[in-house]
Write a protein that holds these residues in place. Structure first.
Motif, PDB file in Angstrom:
ATOM      1  N   PRO A 347       0.810  -1.232   0.000  1.00  0.00           N
ATOM      2  CA  PRO A 347       0.000   0.000   0.000  1.00  0.00           C
ATOM      3  C   PRO A 347       0.837   1.274   0.000  1.00  0.00           C
ATOM      4  O   PRO A 347       0.310   2.337  -0.270  1.00  0.00           O
ATOM      5  CB  PRO A 347      -0.798  -0.106   1.308  1.00  0.00           C
ATOM      6  CG  PRO A 347      -0.710  -1.519   1.733  1.00  0.00           C
ATOM      7  CD  PRO A 347       0.565  -2.059   1.187  1.00  0.00           C
ATOM      8  N   GLN A 354       6.101   8.421  -5.772  1.00  0.00           N
ATOM      9  CA  GLN A 354       5.852   9.827  -6.071  1.00  0.00           C
ATOM     10  C   GLN A 354       6.807  10.727  -5.288  1.00  0.00           C
ATOM     11  O   GLN A 354       7.334  11.704  -5.818  1.00  0.00           O
ATOM     12  CB  GLN A 354       4.403  10.177  -5.730  1.00  0.00           C
ATOM     13  CG  GLN A 354       3.406   9.412  -6.578  1.00  0.00           C
ATOM     14  CD  GLN A 354       2.260  10.279  -7.044  1.00  0.00           C
ATOM     15  OE1 GLN A 354       1.889  11.223  -6.397  1.00  0.00           O
ATOM     16  NE2 GLN A 354       1.738   9.954  -8.206  1.00  0.00           N
TER      17      GLN A 354
ATOM     18  N   ASP B   2      -1.918  -9.896  -9.872  1.00  0.00           N
ATOM     19  CA  ASP B   2      -1.747  -9.593  -8.462  1.00  0.00           C
ATOM     20  C   ASP B   2      -2.295  -8.203  -8.180  1.00  0.00           C
ATOM     21  O   ASP B   2      -1.574  -7.226  -8.118  1.00  0.00           O
ATOM     22  CB  ASP B   2      -0.249  -9.657  -8.153  1.00  0.00           C
ATOM     23  CG  ASP B   2       0.004  -9.538  -6.669  1.00  0.00           C
ATOM     24  OD1 ASP B   2      -0.942  -9.743  -5.891  1.00  0.00           O
ATOM     25  OD2 ASP B   2       1.147  -9.220  -6.305  1.00  0.00           O
ATOM     26  N   VAL B   6      -6.690  -4.503  -0.728  1.00  0.00           N
ATOM     27  CA  VAL B   6      -6.845  -5.008   0.627  1.00  0.00           C
ATOM     28  C   VAL B   6      -8.068  -4.342   1.221  1.00  0.00           C
ATOM     29  O   VAL B   6      -8.156  -3.117   1.246  1.00  0.00           O
ATOM     30  CB  VAL B   6      -5.598  -4.689   1.473  1.00  0.00           C
ATOM     31  CG1 VAL B   6      -5.746  -5.321   2.850  1.00  0.00           C
ATOM     32  CG2 VAL B   6      -4.348  -5.192   0.786  1.00  0.00           C
ATOM     33  N   SER B  29      -2.520   5.529 -10.615  1.00  0.00           N
ATOM     34  CA  SER B  29      -1.115   5.539 -10.251  1.00  0.00           C
ATOM     35  C   SER B  29      -0.279   4.708 -11.217  1.00  0.00           C
ATOM     36  O   SER B  29       0.922   4.589 -11.056  1.00  0.00           O
ATOM     37  CB  SER B  29      -0.953   4.992  -8.838  1.00  0.00           C
ATOM     38  OG  SER B  29      -1.354   3.641  -8.823  1.00  0.00           O
ATOM     39  N   ARG B  31      -0.385   1.500 -11.685  1.00  0.00           N
ATOM     40  CA  ARG B  31      -0.149   0.084 -11.349  1.00  0.00           C
ATOM     41  C   ARG B  31      -0.962  -0.820 -12.267  1.00  0.00           C
ATOM     42  O   ARG B  31      -0.543  -1.915 -12.608  1.00  0.00           O
ATOM     43  CB  ARG B  31      -0.473  -0.189  -9.872  1.00  0.00           C
ATOM     44  CG  ARG B  31       0.693   0.119  -8.937  1.00  0.00           C
ATOM     45  CD  ARG B  31       0.271   0.004  -7.485  1.00  0.00           C
ATOM     46  NE  ARG B  31      -0.583   1.122  -7.115  1.00  0.00           N
ATOM     47  CZ  ARG B  31      -1.566   1.068  -6.215  1.00  0.00           C
ATOM     48  NH1 ARG B  31      -1.823  -0.064  -5.584  1.00  0.00           N
ATOM     49  NH2 ARG B  31      -2.301   2.137  -5.937  1.00  0.00           N
ATOM     50  N   LEU B  92      -5.735  10.029  -4.558  1.00  0.00           N
ATOM     51  CA  LEU B  92      -5.316   8.635  -4.455  1.00  0.00           C
ATOM     52  C   LEU B  92      -5.980   8.046  -3.227  1.00  0.00           C
ATOM     53  O   LEU B  92      -6.134   8.727  -2.217  1.00  0.00           O
ATOM     54  CB  LEU B  92      -3.814   8.575  -4.189  1.00  0.00           C
ATOM     55  CG  LEU B  92      -2.848   8.128  -5.258  1.00  0.00           C
ATOM     56  CD1 LEU B  92      -1.461   8.029  -4.647  1.00  0.00           C
ATOM     57  CD2 LEU B  92      -3.252   6.790  -5.816  1.00  0.00           C
ATOM     58  N   PRO B  95      -3.045   5.166   1.694  1.00  0.00           N
ATOM     59  CA  PRO B  95      -2.540   3.860   2.119  1.00  0.00           C
ATOM     60  C   PRO B  95      -3.254   3.368   3.373  1.00  0.00           C
ATOM     61  O   PRO B  95      -3.364   2.184   3.615  1.00  0.00           O
ATOM     62  CB  PRO B  95      -1.068   4.136   2.409  1.00  0.00           C
ATOM     63  CG  PRO B  95      -0.737   5.338   1.579  1.00  0.00           C
ATOM     64  CD  PRO B  95      -1.987   6.158   1.527  1.00  0.00           C
ATOM     65  N   SER B  98      -6.199   0.958   2.563  1.00  0.00           N
ATOM     66  CA  SER B  98      -6.018  -0.342   1.936  1.00  0.00           C
ATOM     67  C   SER B  98      -5.091  -1.264   2.712  1.00  0.00           C
ATOM     68  O   SER B  98      -4.853  -2.376   2.312  1.00  0.00           O
ATOM     69  CB  SER B  98      -5.473  -0.141   0.521  1.00  0.00           C
ATOM     70  OG  SER B  98      -4.138   0.287   0.606  1.00  0.00           O
ATOM     71  N   LEU B 112       0.652  14.410  -0.724  1.00  0.00           N
ATOM     72  CA  LEU B 112       1.035  13.625  -1.901  1.00  0.00           C
ATOM     73  C   LEU B 112      -0.036  12.612  -2.268  1.00  0.00           C
ATOM     74  O   LEU B 112      -0.331  12.389  -3.436  1.00  0.00           O
ATOM     75  CB  LEU B 112       2.344  12.874  -1.652  1.00  0.00           C
ATOM     76  CG  LEU B 112       3.643  13.622  -1.846  1.00  0.00           C
ATOM     77  CD1 LEU B 112       4.809  12.649  -1.846  1.00  0.00           C
ATOM     78  CD2 LEU B 112       3.619  14.374  -3.156  1.00  0.00           C
ATOM     79  N   PRO B 116      -2.112  13.057  -6.328  1.00  0.00           N
ATOM     80  CA  PRO B 116      -1.128  12.264  -7.047  1.00  0.00           C
ATOM     81  C   PRO B 116      -0.983  12.801  -8.466  1.00  0.00           C
ATOM     82  O   PRO B 116      -1.818  13.556  -8.943  1.00  0.00           O
ATOM     83  CB  PRO B 116      -1.768  10.887  -7.085  1.00  0.00           C
ATOM     84  CG  PRO B 116      -3.225  11.168  -7.106  1.00  0.00           C
ATOM     85  CD  PRO B 116      -3.423  12.395  -6.274  1.00  0.00           C
ATOM     86  N   PHE B 117       0.089  12.438  -9.100  1.00  0.00           N
ATOM     87  CA  PHE B 117       0.246  12.815 -10.501  1.00  0.00           C
ATOM     88  C   PHE B 117       0.776  11.596 -11.227  1.00  0.00           C
ATOM     89  O   PHE B 117       1.381  10.709 -10.623  1.00  0.00           O
ATOM     90  CB  PHE B 117       1.224  13.976 -10.657  1.00  0.00           C
ATOM     91  CG  PHE B 117       2.532  13.748  -9.953  1.00  0.00           C
ATOM     92  CD1 PHE B 117       3.548  13.050 -10.564  1.00  0.00           C
ATOM     93  CD2 PHE B 117       2.715  14.209  -8.654  1.00  0.00           C
ATOM     94  CE1 PHE B 117       4.733  12.811  -9.904  1.00  0.00           C
ATOM     95  CE2 PHE B 117       3.906  13.965  -7.983  1.00  0.00           C
ATOM     96  CZ  PHE B 117       4.909  13.273  -8.611  1.00  0.00           C
ATOM     97  N   ALA B 118       0.504  11.551 -12.504  1.00  0.00           N
ATOM     98  CA  ALA B 118       1.060  10.462 -13.300  1.00  0.00           C
ATOM     99  C   ALA B 118       2.305  10.994 -13.997  1.00  0.00           C
ATOM    100  O   ALA B 118       2.458  12.195 -14.165  1.00  0.00           O
ATOM    101  CB  ALA B 118       0.044  10.002 -14.321  1.00  0.00           C
ATOM    102  N   LEU B 119       3.206  10.111 -14.363  1.00  0.00           N
ATOM    103  CA  LEU B 119       4.306  10.515 -15.232  1.00  0.00           C
ATOM    104  C   LEU B 119       3.661  11.171 -16.433  1.00  0.00           C
ATOM    105  O   LEU B 119       2.715  10.634 -17.005  1.00  0.00           O
ATOM    106  CB  LEU B 119       5.089   9.282 -15.697  1.00  0.00           C
ATOM    107  CG  LEU B 119       6.363   8.955 -14.951  1.00  0.00           C
ATOM    108  CD1 LEU B 119       6.956   7.665 -15.488  1.00  0.00           C
ATOM    109  CD2 LEU B 119       7.370  10.069 -15.086  1.00  0.00           C
TER     110      LEU B 119
END
Lengths: 486, 486
Positions: A347, A354, B2, B6, B29, B31, B92, B95, B98, B112, B116-119
Motif C-alpha cells: 500500500p 511519487q 496480483d 486489501v 497511479s 499500477r 489517491l 494507504p 487499503s 502527496l 497524485p500525478f502520473a508521469l
C-alpha cells in the motif's frame, strides 16, 4: 581569507556578539577548519569596518571557550581539537541573524540550524580502526570498468530521463531475486524503490510517515546517522536498550502504545553487533501487528556472517505488511556508488514512488545499468563470497590480537558478523584519554559513546577492520596495548 | 494477476466502494496499465472472499466513469485512454484505507496521496515535438567513455564516501568559473551545493524555507514540475502573469506583501520563452530587497540563445544576497546524469549543506570527476557551441515551416532562445481535437495548458525541436497543417 561574516546593524545583538556567533558558526560547520589561522584583530576590524575592541572581545570569548588558541608570536588559530560535545550541542547562528535581508526558515530548517552536526571526525592515524568502509582496494575495478565501457560504446537510450518512477526495472528484478535467495526477503520487484543509499531511504520514510512530535523507537546505542535524520524531523525518540540478543523487545511491548515506527538493525546491531534472536523477531512482529506500528529493518552488513547461518530478514517472517526493509550497496560494493533500496508494503509503494520522483526524480542511469549487469552475471555474489572469507581472516586476526593483549581486561561484542566489532575495555581511563594515547601511538580509535542517546564515557570502542591488513591489525593492537598499559 | 486490493472490514466505506477506490487508485497511479485485462468479477470476488454482486457494482461504476471498458466476448479492460484531467484531479486512495494495519501519514504524505500525478504522458508519435530533451544522439559519448575509463584504471579513492558536504570541490570550482564567464554569476565555489538536478534543488529550498500556508509567487503559465514540488509542501501559490517581457513584476509589487519566495525562469520563461527584460530584473531585485523575499532563479536553457547576446543572470545583478540560482547539466549534457547545482547566498550555505547531507549524503563520485574533467578540458563549452548552432538551424527550419504553413493563423512565442518555442494557433478547434488530429497524422504535440494554474483550452502548443532533424520538422509541420486544415 574570506570570512563569511555579515553584520546586521538592525539586530538587537551587540556587534561583538554577532562576530562571535559568525565565527563560532563557521568553526562548528567546518567552514573554518582546525588549525586554520584567523586574520588579526586589526585586519578583521578594518574589513568589517568596526572597532578593534569589538573584534578583540569576540576573539577573547572564543579563546576562553576553547574554539580558538593563540600561538605566541604567530597569531590566532582555530583550535586543533574542538571537543566533540561542542559539535553536537550548540545552536548554529540562524541564517536570519547574519543576512542583510532576514531569511525565515521552515521548522525543518530551524531544527537543522539549531542542531548542526559536523562531518564525523575520523581518526587520521597510520593505523585506523575506523568503521563503515569495506576493503575498497579489493573492489573489482576491472570488471566495473568493462561494464561501464560496454554501455558507452554507442549513443545510448540511457542518457534520457528514465520512464520508471521506482528505478530501473531490470535492477529491481535483480535485487528482488538476490534478496529472496540471500535474505529470505519476500518481495516482488514492484515493491522496490531505488534510493541514493540508506540515507535517502530513511529520509523518505520519515518525511512521509512521521510528523513532528510523533513517536519513534530506536535502539540505544544505535546508528547515529539515522538518529540525525529522525531528530531533523522533530520526531520524539524512544530509546530501547540492547543486549546480547539485540533490541530488548519486551521494553517496547510493555511501555509504549503510541509508537509509529521502530528502527532496528537486526542482522548486526549497530554498534554492538548483536543479532536479534528469533523469539524477539517474532515478538517484535506480533507487537507491530497489534499496535499498527511499522518496523524499519535496516539490514546493513547482513552479507557478512561468519560461522553460523544468517538469520532470515524480519521482512520475510512478516505476514502483515508491517516491515519496511532497507538495503544498500555501499558496504558490499562502494559507498560513492549511492545506490540503495527500499522494499515496501504494497500500500505504500505508489506514495513512495511519487515522493522519490518529487525529491530528485531518479538515480543516474549508467550506474543502474552497470550494477544490473554486475548482479545478473554473478559478480556480486562471487565478490561477496570472496570478501566474506577475507573479512573472516581479518576478524580472526583482530580477535586473536585483542585476546592476546587484553585477555580478561576487555569484553568482546558482536564478533560473529559485520565489518567491525565492539570492545569494552575494563579500565579507569576515560574514553578521551584512551583515544589520545592511541593516537599518540599512531592508532586511530573510535569510541562508541556518540552512538548512545545519553552522553558519557563507557570504555567501549568500535573496531572496524575491513580496511586493514592482518599485519596492520597486529601492529595496531600491539601499539594500542602498549600505549594503554592496562 | 496480483491486484493490490486489501479490504478493511472496520472501514465505514461499503465494500464495493473500497474495491472501486482500490482499482481507481491502481489505474491512476499506473499500477494497472491502459489495455490491461482485469480478472472476471467471479474470480476477483473469490480471491477477495466477497460477493460477486459487490465486485460487479464496483466494475459498473468504473465502466460508467470511463476507467474501464468491456470488450464483448473478451472481458473487462483498463480503458486505453484515461482522460488527462482524471490523472490530475482525484485523490489517491490513502494507504491507510487499503492496509491491514492502517498506516498514518505525515502532512506531506497526505498531500502527496491526495494530489497524485502520473508521469507526464508524452506523445509516442513517429514525429514528436515533445520538449525537455536535448539532442542526445549528439552527445560526445566517446569523450565521456574515455574520461570514465581514466578514473577506473586503478583502484581509486573516489570509491569512498566524499569528505565534502557540498559536493566535489574541483567540480564546484569548475562550475563557478563557467558561471562567471558564461552567465555573469558572481559566486565563490563555497557558495555552490551540488544536487541531483533541479528537482532536488527546488525540493531542498522549499523544505528549508517554506512552511505550509506560506506564500510563494510563480509565473503563470510556469514550469509544472516545480509547481508540483511547491504544492506537495502545502505552500500557497500566487500566480503572476507573464507577457513578452517575462514575469509582470508590477503585479508582484502592487499586490502582495507576504510573499517569501518568487520562482522565475528569466532566461527563457517556461513555456512562453520570454526573456525577462532588464528593467523588470532590476525592479524584481529592488522589490526582493525591500520585502526580504528570496528569488529562485531557474536559469534553464540559458545556454541556448540565438542572435542577440544573453542577458546576464539575475544573480549577478544582485547585491543583497536575495537570489538563489539553480542550474543543471540535464539539458546541456544529458538528463540521466543527475547533476545540478545551487548557488546560494552565503548565510544559507551551511544549512543547505547539512540538509543535502541528511537527505542523501552526496552525488556519485565517478560522475562528479568525469564531469569536472569534461568542463576543465574545454569539452563542455565546445559542446555547447556546437549544439547552439545545431539547434539554431533546427529552430530556423521550424519557424520557416510554421510561417509557411500557418502564416497569420498562428502567433509565435519565445523563438529566440531555448530548445522549444510556443505557438498559439488561431482556430476554433479544441486543444484535445488538435492533439488527436496531429496524432492520427503521426505527429506528437503537447498543449501548453497543463502549465497554467487554471485549466482550459488556449490553443497554445509547445514545440520542442531539439530531438528532431530539419527534415523531420518539415514533414511534421506539413502533416500537422494538413490534418488541421486551418
Amino acid at each position: 581569507m574570506d570570512l563569511p561574516i555579515v553584520l546586521n546593524p538592525q539586530s538587537t545583538l551587540p556587534l561583538h556578539h554577532q562576530v562571535y556567533d559568525a565565527l563560532r558558526c563557521a568553526i562548528l560547520s567546518g567552514r573554518l577548519l582546525p588549525r586554520q589561522r584567523l586574520p588579526s584583530t586589526r585586519s578583521l576590524a578594518n574589513s568589517l569596518n568596526i572597532s578593534r575592541t569589538t573584534v578583540t572581545q569576540s576573539y577573547d570569548r572564543l579563546l576562553s571557550e576553547g574554539y580558538l588558541e593563540t600561538i605566541v608570536g604567530s597569531g590566532t588559530y582555530v583550535c586543533a581539537q574542538i571537543p566533540d560535545d561542542l559539535l553536537h550541542a550548540p545552536a548554529l547562528e540562524s541564517p536570519a541573524a547574519s543576512s542583510p535581508t532576514p531569511i525565515q526558515l521552515s521548522q525543518y530548517g530551524q531544527r537543522l540550524s539549531q542542531t548542526p552536526f559536523a562531518l564525523q571526525a575520523e581518526p587520521k592515524a597510520p593505523i585506523s580502526f575506523r568503521y563503515g568502509r569495506p576493503a575498497l582496494q579489493h573492489f573489482p575495478m576491472q570488471v566495473w570498468r568493462r561494464l561501464l565501457a560496454r554501455h558507452c560504446e554507442h549513443t545510448a537510450d540511457w542518457l534520457d530521463y528514465a520512464i520508471d518512477f521506482q528505478g530501473y526495472l531490470p535492477l529491481r528484478q535483480a535485487i528482488a531475486h538476490y534478496l529472496g535467495r540471500a535474505r529470505a526477503v519476500q518481495c516482488h520487484p514492484d515493491q522496490i524503490i531505488l534510493t541514493n543509499g540508506t540515507q535517502q531511504a530513511l529520509d523518505l520514510i520519515v518525511r512521509l510517515l512521521m510528523a513532528p512530535g510523533m513517536e519513534l523507537a530506536l535502539e540505544d546505542p544505535g546508528y547515529l546517522s539515522a538518529r540525525r535524520i529522525f531528530l531533523s524531523h522533530g520526531v520524539n525518540l524512544f530509546p530501547i536498550p540492547v543486549d546480547m540478543s539485540g533490541l530488548m523487545v519486551e521494553k517496547l511491548v510493555h511501555h509504549f502504545a503510541q509508537i509509529r515506527l521502530v528502527y532496528v538493525t537486526p542482522s548486526h546491531q549497530f554498534p554492538t553487533g548483536a543479532t536479534l534472536s528469533l523469539p524477539r523477531r517474532l515478538e517484535l512482529l506480533a507487537w507491530a501487528q497489534q499496535t499498527g506500528a511499522l518496523i524499519l529493518e535496516d539490514d546493513y552488513d547482513s552479507e557478512y556472517r561468519y560461522g553460523d547461518r544468517p538469520m532470515p530478514a524480519l521482512q520475510g517472517l512478516d505476514s502483515h505488511q508491517s516491515v519496511i526493509y532497507i538495503g544498500t550497496f555501499s558496504k558490499v560494493l562502494f559507498p560513492a556508488l549511492r545506490i540503495g533500496y527500499l522494499v515496501l508494503p504494497k500500500p505504500l509503494v505508489a506514495l513512495f514512488a511519487q515522493a522519490k520522483w518529487l525529491s530528485d526524480r531518479q538515480l543516474p542511469s549508467l550506474e543502474q545499468r552497470v550494477l544490473t549487469d554486475f548482479i545478473t552475471t554473478g559478480h556480486l555474489e562471487s565478490h561477496i563470497r570472496k570478501m566474506r572469507s577475507h573479512y573472516d581472516r581479518l576478524r580472526q586476526a583482530l580477535v586473536h590480537c585483542l585476546k592476546q593483549q587484553f585477555g580478561d581486561r576487555m569484553t568482546l561484542f558482536g564478533e560473529k558478523a559485520g565489518l567491525h566489532l565492539m570492545v569494552k575495555l575494563h579500565t579507569s581511563l576515560s574514553d578521551a584519554e584512551i583515544v589520545e594515547r592511541a593516537a599518540s601511538a599512531g592508532v586511530g580509535l573510535m569510541p562508541a559513546h556518540p552512538q548512545y542517546l545519553t552522553p558519557g564515557d563507557r570504555g567501549e570502542f568500535i573496531f572496524g577492520y575491513a580496511e586493514l591488513s592482518a599485519e596492520q591489525i597486529q601492529i595496531g593492537i600491539d601499539r594500542l596495548a602498549k600505549s594503554l598499559s592496562i
